[in-house]
Design an enzyme around this catalytic site. Sequence first.
Site, PDB file in Angstrom:
ATOM      1  N   GLY A  22       0.823  -1.201   0.000  1.00  0.00           N
ATOM      2  CA  GLY A  22       0.000   0.000   0.000  1.00  0.00           C
ATOM      3  C   GLY A  22       0.859   1.253   0.000  1.00  0.00           C
ATOM      4  N   ASP A  23       0.212   2.409  -0.040  1.00  0.00           N
ATOM      5  CA  ASP A  23       0.901   3.712  -0.017  1.00  0.00           C
ATOM      6  C   ASP A  23       1.851   3.875  -1.194  1.00  0.00           C
ATOM      7  OD1 ASP A  23      -0.259   4.191   2.616  1.00  0.00           O
ATOM      8  OD2 ASP A  23       1.265   2.832   3.387  1.00  0.00           O
ATOM      9  N   HIS A  51      -5.859   8.327  -0.250  1.00  0.00           N
ATOM     10  CA  HIS A  51      -5.239   8.642  -1.536  1.00  0.00           C
ATOM     11  C   HIS A  51      -4.919  10.129  -1.558  1.00  0.00           C
ATOM     12  CE1 HIS A  51      -6.897   4.922  -3.892  1.00  0.00           C
ATOM     13  NE2 HIS A  51      -6.118   4.616  -2.876  1.00  0.00           N
ATOM     14  N   THR A 249      -4.905  -6.764   5.230  1.00  0.00           N
ATOM     15  CA  THR A 249      -6.187  -6.088   5.374  1.00  0.00           C
ATOM     16  C   THR A 249      -7.301  -7.126   5.279  1.00  0.00           C
ATOM     17  OG1 THR A 249      -7.452  -4.157   4.623  1.00  0.00           O
ATOM     18  CG2 THR A 249      -6.485  -5.563   2.907  1.00  0.00           C
ATOM     19  N   ARG A 313       0.649   7.439  11.199  1.00  0.00           N
ATOM     20  CA  ARG A 313       1.720   6.577  11.710  1.00  0.00           C
ATOM     21  C   ARG A 313       2.937   6.606  10.796  1.00  0.00           C
ATOM     22  NH1 ARG A 313      -0.921   0.801  12.867  1.00  0.00           N
ATOM     23  NH2 ARG A 313      -1.916   1.278  10.872  1.00  0.00           N
ATOM     24  N   ARG A 315       5.829   5.255   8.627  1.00  0.00           N
ATOM     25  CA  ARG A 315       5.987   4.055   7.811  1.00  0.00           C
ATOM     26  C   ARG A 315       7.412   3.525   7.907  1.00  0.00           C
ATOM     27  NH1 ARG A 315       3.171   7.282   3.034  1.00  0.00           N
ATOM     28  NH2 ARG A 315       0.989   7.039   3.632  1.00  0.00           N
TER      29      ARG A 315
END
Length: 434
Positions: A22-23, A51, A249, A313, A315
């Site tokens: 992700g990200d 996003h 997830t 948070r 990363r």
Amino acid sequence: MESPSFSKPVQSATVIVGTQFGDEGKGKLVDYLSDKYDIVVRYQGGANAGHTICFDNKTIVLHLLPSGIFHEGCVCVIGNGVVIDPAALLDEIRKVEELGYEVKGRLFISHNAHLIMPYHKRLDSLHEDAQGDQKIGTTGRGIGPSYEDKFARKGIRVVDLLNPEVLQEKLRDNLAAKNKLLKTIYEKEEFDIDAMVKEYAEFDKIIDPYVTNTQLYLNRQLKAGKTVLLEGAQGCLLDVDHGTYPYVTSSNPTSGGACTGSGIAPNYIGKVIGICKAYMTRVGNGAFPSELSDETGERLGQIGHEFGATTGRKRRCGWIDLVALRYSLAVNGVTEIALTKLDVLDTFEEISVCTSYMLDGKEIQDFPTDHQTLSRVTPVFKTMKGWKATNADARTFDEMRPEARNYVTFLEEELQVPVTFISVGPGRDETVFR
């Protein structure tokens, strides 16, 4: 004899998937592509993913609305695979409208999408806190518990908001069970059933203009020749079936999830664009073979502003991992790669790439998805010369620094998939196409 039209493909839809944890920068690509498609669809996840879009000197984070909402000619759809917090969605709609964008008439929400209720969020946090050292790293937004109720066939759906009697019955049944859990297991305060029934009954008229059977709508639009862009949240390595279980997830961000989460027939999918960062990040717990727990990792995080768009948070950062990428490209059937945040590497003297793993004294090329095995591998790196300069002004591949071109070409050769989009800065225009 075979009919000439028998094998003719019907391909009007493109899927954008994250190929890492992700990200990866999906927001920028979807924002760029949105004005080239008639419809943009969000097909899974919830408000646990953000996003980020940069334009007109503004930075905007969307959690539920598809990124195409900022393109006036684009219709946006929230598919049946998404779990929706009604209050969060309405707040996001309000913020977009305050920026001067029309939402009504351009946004459709699947009547079959499930809702995130207040008890989902509370139970999410309580369950995570109870895990101690075994925490998954949930965002606490109620995503997992909402999907749990969905698959236990106890969930409340968007369509239920439009039927007060059904809504009241489902809420009372659910709260009876959830309150018992809160009281007996967690020793926490129970929810007021009457207050919640009253609160959610008020969403009826507000959300009604947006609700429709999006499965039928999308297939009819595709049959009529319209083009559709499907955007996932998170990434392949967090997929509940194909990711690093249990540190995943609760949905399917992979390209297969685009069909189940939108209702679009598979034969309409023509392209799958896999997005990956020029390095790698992960938020929360779970194995991360190419992670850098040193000054270089800190530097990547600082330059890349690697803080979660949803939770804030920090990363975890590391070099790009080609073992993981090969796996993601295969699982998703990726036809082309969009490489993002190349500019974060602009100041590095040397850049490393994880090309394989060592496991029990043997070199391996295959990505182990079980956490126990993945946590035991060590990365094998190839180090390349950095370019020590910006590529922000480049608009063609030839205008990029030679070392940057070498880096991209090496990735292509190793992955055997073309890199067609290279982000050389955060702005819309800071992009190289091939």
